[in-house]
Design a protein around this motif. Structure first.
Motif, PDB file in Angstrom:
ATOM      1  N   SER A   3       0.841  -1.188   0.000  1.00  0.00           N
ATOM      2  CA  SER A   3       0.000   0.000   0.000  1.00  0.00           C
ATOM      3  C   SER A   3       0.877   1.239   0.000  1.00  0.00           C
ATOM      4  O   SER A   3       1.855   1.317   0.728  1.00  0.00           O
ATOM      5  CB  SER A   3      -0.910  -0.007   1.226  1.00  0.00           C
ATOM      6  N   HIS A   4       0.531   2.200  -0.852  1.00  0.00           N
ATOM      7  CA  HIS A   4       1.221   3.477  -0.907  1.00  0.00           C
ATOM      8  C   HIS A   4       0.254   4.543  -0.424  1.00  0.00           C
ATOM      9  O   HIS A   4      -0.958   4.379  -0.518  1.00  0.00           O
ATOM     10  CB  HIS A   4       1.648   3.798  -2.341  1.00  0.00           C
ATOM     11  N   SER A   5       0.783   5.679   0.056  1.00  0.00           N
ATOM     12  CA  SER A   5      -0.100   6.766   0.459  1.00  0.00           C
ATOM     13  C   SER A   5       0.554   8.107   0.162  1.00  0.00           C
ATOM     14  O   SER A   5       1.774   8.214   0.039  1.00  0.00           O
ATOM     15  CB  SER A   5      -0.469   6.671   1.935  1.00  0.00           C
ATOM     16  N   ALA A   6      -0.313   9.134   0.053  1.00  0.00           N
ATOM     17  CA  ALA A   6       0.137  10.509  -0.157  1.00  0.00           C
ATOM     18  C   ALA A   6      -0.742  11.416   0.676  1.00  0.00           C
ATOM     19  O   ALA A   6      -1.949  11.196   0.782  1.00  0.00           O
ATOM     20  CB  ALA A   6       0.043  10.880  -1.627  1.00  0.00           C
ATOM     21  N   ASN A   7      -0.150  12.436   1.257  1.00  0.00           N
ATOM     22  CA  ASN A   7      -0.872  13.434   2.030  1.00  0.00           C
ATOM     23  C   ASN A   7      -1.093  14.617   1.091  1.00  0.00           C
ATOM     24  O   ASN A   7      -0.144  15.292   0.709  1.00  0.00           O
ATOM     25  CB  ASN A   7      -0.057  13.830   3.258  1.00  0.00           C
ATOM     26  N   ILE A   8      -2.361  14.856   0.686  1.00  0.00           N
ATOM     27  CA  ILE A   8      -2.642  15.874  -0.316  1.00  0.00           C
ATOM     28  C   ILE A   8      -3.526  16.987   0.248  1.00  0.00           C
ATOM     29  O   ILE A   8      -4.236  16.796   1.233  1.00  0.00           O
ATOM     30  CB  ILE A   8      -3.287  15.268  -1.581  1.00  0.00           C
ATOM     31  N   HIS A   9      -3.487  18.145  -0.409  1.00  0.00           N
ATOM     32  CA  HIS A   9      -4.327  19.293  -0.048  1.00  0.00           C
ATOM     33  C   HIS A   9      -5.675  19.106  -0.729  1.00  0.00           C
ATOM     34  O   HIS A   9      -5.797  19.246  -1.952  1.00  0.00           O
ATOM     35  CB  HIS A   9      -3.652  20.586  -0.502  1.00  0.00           C
ATOM     36  N   ALA A  10      -6.702  18.743   0.050  1.00  0.00           N
ATOM     37  CA  ALA A  10      -8.028  18.449  -0.492  1.00  0.00           C
ATOM     38  C   ALA A  10      -9.011  18.346   0.667  1.00  0.00           C
ATOM     39  O   ALA A  10      -8.634  18.477   1.837  1.00  0.00           O
ATOM     40  CB  ALA A  10      -7.996  17.131  -1.269  1.00  0.00           C
ATOM     41  N   THR A  11     -10.277  18.098   0.319  1.00  0.00           N
ATOM     42  CA  THR A  11     -11.312  17.799   1.304  1.00  0.00           C
ATOM     43  C   THR A  11     -12.014  16.537   0.836  1.00  0.00           C
ATOM     44  O   THR A  11     -12.284  16.390  -0.360  1.00  0.00           O
ATOM     45  CB  THR A  11     -12.327  18.962   1.417  1.00  0.00           C
ATOM     46  N   ALA A  12     -12.306  15.624   1.753  1.00  0.00           N
ATOM     47  CA  ALA A  12     -12.966  14.373   1.386  1.00  0.00           C
ATOM     48  C   ALA A  12     -14.194  14.162   2.266  1.00  0.00           C
ATOM     49  O   ALA A  12     -14.156  14.410   3.471  1.00  0.00           O
ATOM     50  CB  ALA A  12     -12.003  13.193   1.536  1.00  0.00           C
ATOM     51  N   VAL A  13     -15.278  13.699   1.621  1.00  0.00           N
ATOM     52  CA  VAL A  13     -16.521  13.377   2.319  1.00  0.00           C
ATOM     53  C   VAL A  13     -17.058  12.070   1.758  1.00  0.00           C
ATOM     54  O   VAL A  13     -16.655  11.626   0.675  1.00  0.00           O
ATOM     55  CB  VAL A  13     -17.590  14.487   2.176  1.00  0.00           C
ATOM     56  N   VAL A  14     -17.996  11.492   2.494  1.00  0.00           N
ATOM     57  CA  VAL A  14     -18.717  10.318   2.001  1.00  0.00           C
ATOM     58  C   VAL A  14     -20.203  10.619   2.117  1.00  0.00           C
ATOM     59  O   VAL A  14     -20.666  11.110   3.145  1.00  0.00           O
ATOM     60  CB  VAL A  14     -18.297   9.024   2.740  1.00  0.00           C
ATOM     61  N   VAL A  15     -20.925  10.385   1.019  1.00  0.00           N
ATOM     62  CA  VAL A  15     -22.377  10.578   0.960  1.00  0.00           C
ATOM     63  C   VAL A  15     -22.970   9.248   0.534  1.00  0.00           C
ATOM     64  O   VAL A  15     -22.687   8.772  -0.574  1.00  0.00           O
ATOM     65  CB  VAL A  15     -22.765  11.689  -0.026  1.00  0.00           C
ATOM     66  N   GLY A  16     -23.769   8.639   1.411  1.00  0.00           N
ATOM     67  CA  GLY A  16     -24.195   7.267   1.148  1.00  0.00           C
ATOM     68  C   GLY A  16     -22.928   6.423   1.121  1.00  0.00           C
ATOM     69  O   GLY A  16     -22.157   6.423   2.072  1.00  0.00           O
ATOM     70  N   ALA A  17     -22.681   5.757   0.013  1.00  0.00           N
ATOM     71  CA  ALA A  17     -21.439   4.980  -0.148  1.00  0.00           C
ATOM     72  C   ALA A  17     -20.465   5.658  -1.097  1.00  0.00           C
ATOM     73  O   ALA A  17     -19.437   5.090  -1.436  1.00  0.00           O
ATOM     74  CB  ALA A  17     -21.777   3.588  -0.664  1.00  0.00           C
TER      75      ALA A  17
END
Length: 156
Positions: A3-17
């Protein structure tokens, strides 16, 4: 698989699935657009939560991208000019779509077809463009991308 990961400038949400990643330059309106999507979903009785605001850790897990919130900002969203709010949140969720929040005064009238948002060494997401300050942003996202599973009453 590693698994790789990156810390990015953004906003994340979940609506339903449906996991939504709001991207764009600083001050573009990512946070308020995401907040408006969460508020619309909750008013309609649809489950919706913040994942992360300002900094989002995106990782590849198998064939999908997953958003996770850094612990220090868990549950917090900054509404520019108004302050910081604490919202219902989840620690992580799969992502389905990148939403590029654009300045209406400089945006192209029609975006290129089949855009993707690439996160180097992580993967990519289908991308749509949404003008900052759009009325009913969640309904627009659901209409442009019905396949991501935003539930009624937003989907066409």
């Amino acid at each position: 698989m590693t698994s790789h990961s990156a810390n990015i400038h953004a906003t994340a949400v979940v609506v339903g699935a449906a996991g939504l990643l709001f991207i764009g330059p600083s001050g573009a309106g990512k946070s308020i657009t995401a907040f408006n999507c969460l508020a619309a979903a909750r008013r309609a009785g649809v489950a919706a939560s913040l994942i992360a605001d300002d900094r989002v850790i995106v990782s590849s897990e198998g064939d999908r991208l997953v958003a996770t919130c850094p612990q220090s900002i868990s549950g917090l969203i900054e509404i520019r000019g108004s302050g910081i709010l604490r919202l219902p949140h989840v620690a992580s969720a799969p992502l389905n779509l990148a939403v590029l929040v654009c300045d209406p005064s400089t945006a192209d009238r029609l975006p290129p077809a089949d855009e993707e948002h690439r996160i180097p060494d992580i993967g990519s997401l289908p991308q749509i463009r949404l003008m900052a300050g759009s009325a009913e942003p969640l309904s627009l996202i659901a209409c442009f991308c019905p396949e991501i599973g935003i539930p009624q009453p937003f989907s066409p």
